[in-house]
Design a protein around this motif. Structure first.
Motif, PDB file in Angstrom:
ATOM      1  N   GLY A   1       0.385  -1.103  -0.036  1.00 36.44           N
ATOM      2  CA  GLY A   1      -0.037  -0.263   0.163  1.00 36.44           C
ATOM      3  C   GLY A   1       1.082   1.125  -0.520  1.00 36.44           C
ATOM      4  N   ALA A   2       2.451   1.630   0.207  1.00 34.44           N
ATOM      5  CA  ALA A   2       2.785   2.087   0.114  1.00 34.44           C
ATOM      6  C   ALA A   2       2.780   2.714  -0.836  1.00 34.44           C
ATOM      7  CB  ALA A   2       4.359   2.086   0.916  1.00 34.44           C
ATOM      8  N   SER A   3       3.192   4.149  -1.728  1.00 31.63           N
ATOM      9  CA  SER A   3       3.568   4.987  -2.895  1.00 31.63           C
ATOM     10  C   SER A   3       4.642   4.743  -3.085  1.00 31.63           C
ATOM     11  CB  SER A   3       2.610   5.952  -3.057  1.00 31.63           C
ATOM     12  OG  SER A   3       3.024   6.879  -2.100  1.00 31.63           O
ATOM     13  N   LEU A   4       4.832   3.623  -3.920  1.00 28.86           N
ATOM     14  CA  LEU A   4       6.781   3.765  -3.988  1.00 28.86           C
ATOM     15  C   LEU A   4       6.994   3.977  -5.505  1.00 28.86           C
ATOM     16  CD1 LEU A   4       7.997   0.514  -1.943  1.00 28.86           C
ATOM     17  CD2 LEU A   4       8.126   3.092  -1.289  1.00 28.86           C
ATOM     18  N   ASP A   5       8.186   5.476  -5.685  1.00 23.87           N
ATOM     19  CA  ASP A   5       8.354   5.267  -7.025  1.00 23.87           C
ATOM     20  C   ASP A   5       8.979   4.421  -7.701  1.00 23.87           C
ATOM     21  OD1 ASP A   5       8.962   6.385  -9.700  1.00 23.87           O
ATOM     22  OD2 ASP A   5       9.655   7.937  -9.248  1.00 23.87           O
ATOM     23  N   LEU A   6       9.171   3.414  -8.466  1.00 21.93           N
ATOM     24  CA  LEU A   6      10.356   2.272  -8.726  1.00 21.93           C
ATOM     25  C   LEU A   6      10.289   1.997 -10.189  1.00 21.93           C
ATOM     26  CD1 LEU A   6       8.849  -0.629  -6.986  1.00 21.93           C
ATOM     27  CD2 LEU A   6      10.143   0.753  -5.965  1.00 21.93           C
ATOM     28  N   ALA A   7      10.420   3.625 -10.459  1.00 25.66           N
ATOM     29  CA  ALA A   7      10.466   3.845 -12.279  1.00 25.66           C
ATOM     30  C   ALA A   7      12.394   3.346 -12.306  1.00 25.66           C
ATOM     31  CB  ALA A   7       9.856   5.202 -12.623  1.00 25.66           C
ATOM     32  N   ARG A   8      13.099   3.111 -13.036  1.00 22.32           N
ATOM     33  CA  ARG A   8      14.508   3.389 -13.199  1.00 22.32           C
ATOM     34  C   ARG A   8      13.960   4.964 -14.346  1.00 22.32           C
ATOM     35  NH1 ARG A   8      17.459  -2.118 -14.435  1.00 22.32           N
ATOM     36  NH2 ARG A   8      16.755  -2.988 -12.679  1.00 22.32           N
ATOM     37  N   ARG A   9      15.100   5.422 -14.181  1.00 23.69           N
ATOM     38  CA  ARG A   9      15.957   6.633 -15.232  1.00 23.69           C
ATOM     39  C   ARG A   9      16.444   6.025 -16.192  1.00 23.69           C
ATOM     40  NH1 ARG A   9      17.852  10.636 -10.971  1.00 23.69           N
ATOM     41  NH2 ARG A   9      16.117  10.907  -9.510  1.00 23.69           N
TER      42      ARG A   9
END
Length: 91
Positions: free
Chosen positions: A83-91
């Motif tokens: 449920g945590a809103s983590l930004d796991l997108a790579r650059r």
């Protein structure tokens, strides 16, 4: 004076623990385990959080049910990050 040895506790002695919700019982075991069993009984008689933890641990270890191996999905569902809103997108 002659001393008399009571082999069995008096009836009044047996009723006293029952008033506190306790039961008196006899256990047969190895002599080497006597102190362990007595200390365990004393801890369980205190009936606190520690007694609850001991009961749960012993019940779990004495359980005859096979332990179900949980999969990785079950472990991820129990994660504190659910449920945590983590930004796991790579650059």
């Amino acid at each position: 004076m002659s001393s008399t040895f009571r082999k069995q506790p008096a009836k009044s002695d047996l009723k006293r623990p029952a008033r506190r919700g306790m039961a008196r019982f006899e256990v047969v075991g190895r002599a080497a385990d006597r102190d362990l069993i007595r200390s365990l009984a004393k801890r369980l008689a205190e009936d606190g959080a520690e007694a609850d933890r001991i009961r749960a641990t012993i019940s779990q270890s004495m359980s005859t049910k096979p332990v179900r191996k949980a999969g990785i999905l079950d472990a991820l569902r129990r994660s504190p990050l659910v449920g945590a809103s983590l930004d796991l997108a790579r650059r």
